[in-house]
Design a protein around this motif. Structure first.
Motif, mmCIF file in Angstrom:
data_model
loop_
_atom_site.group_PDB
_atom_site.id
_atom_site.type_symbol
_atom_site.label_atom_id
_atom_site.label_comp_id
_atom_site.label_asym_id
_atom_site.label_seq_id
_atom_site.Cartn_x
_atom_site.Cartn_y
_atom_site.Cartn_z
ATOM 1 N N ASP A 115 0.837 -1.199 0.000
ATOM 2 C CA ASP A 115 0.000 0.000 0.000
ATOM 3 C C ASP A 115 0.872 1.249 0.000
ATOM 4 O OD1 ASP A 115 0.947 0.189 2.619
ATOM 5 O OD2 ASP A 115 -0.937 -0.463 3.517
ATOM 6 N N TYR A 116 0.218 2.383 -0.046
ATOM 7 C CA TYR A 116 0.925 3.657 -0.128
ATOM 8 C C TYR A 116 1.750 3.927 1.129
ATOM 9 C CZ TYR A 116 1.740 8.611 -1.012
ATOM 10 O OH TYR A 116 2.324 9.827 -1.232
ATOM 11 N N ALA A 117 1.281 3.475 2.282
ATOM 12 C CA ALA A 117 2.022 3.675 3.531
ATOM 13 C C ALA A 117 3.370 2.952 3.488
ATOM 14 C CB ALA A 117 1.201 3.212 4.723
ATOM 15 N N GLN A 118 3.373 1.735 2.991
ATOM 16 C CA GLN A 118 4.629 0.988 2.872
ATOM 17 C C GLN A 118 5.542 1.636 1.839
ATOM 18 O OE1 GLN A 118 3.756 -3.099 2.030
ATOM 19 N NE2 GLN A 118 3.312 -3.584 4.169
ATOM 20 N N TYR A 119 4.970 2.109 0.747
ATOM 21 C CA TYR A 119 5.734 2.798 -0.283
ATOM 22 C C TYR A 119 6.430 4.022 0.317
ATOM 23 C CZ TYR A 119 6.629 5.876 -4.257
ATOM 24 O OH TYR A 119 7.217 6.733 -5.145
ATOM 25 N N ARG A 120 5.670 4.822 1.073
ATOM 26 C CA ARG A 120 6.238 6.025 1.695
ATOM 27 C C ARG A 120 7.339 5.659 2.686
ATOM 28 N NH1 ARG A 120 2.554 10.899 3.072
ATOM 29 N NH2 ARG A 120 4.073 10.823 4.726
ATOM 30 N N GLU A 121 7.153 4.566 3.414
ATOM 31 C CA GLU A 121 8.160 4.130 4.378
ATOM 32 C C GLU A 121 9.471 3.787 3.670
ATOM 33 O OE1 GLU A 121 8.911 0.582 7.634
ATOM 34 O OE2 GLU A 121 6.871 0.985 6.962
#
Length: 64
Positions: free
Chosen positions: A30-36
């Protein structure tokens, strides 16, 4: 001669490569993992810059 700076640089570059491969491989769910992962890469690149600056300053002092 390998210095502590060389070892740090290699380890950081290896971590950047691993994170970029993870990102490029589509492993983020998801986008949260991508940002991390993007944040990790950014932080590692800043750390690499600090290590390179410190190494350069150390070598310049050694020449004096």
């Amino acid at each position: 001669m390998t210095t502590v700076f060389d070892v740090l640089e290699k380890n950081i570059v290896d971590q950047i490569s691993a994170a970029e491969e993870h990102l490029g491989g589509g492993a983020c769910d998801d986008y949260a993992q991508y940002r991390e992962v993007v944040g990790l890469i950014r932080g590692l690149k800043v750390s690499l810059s600090y290590v390179n600056d410190l190494s350069q300053n150390f070598m310049e002092q050694d020449d004096d």
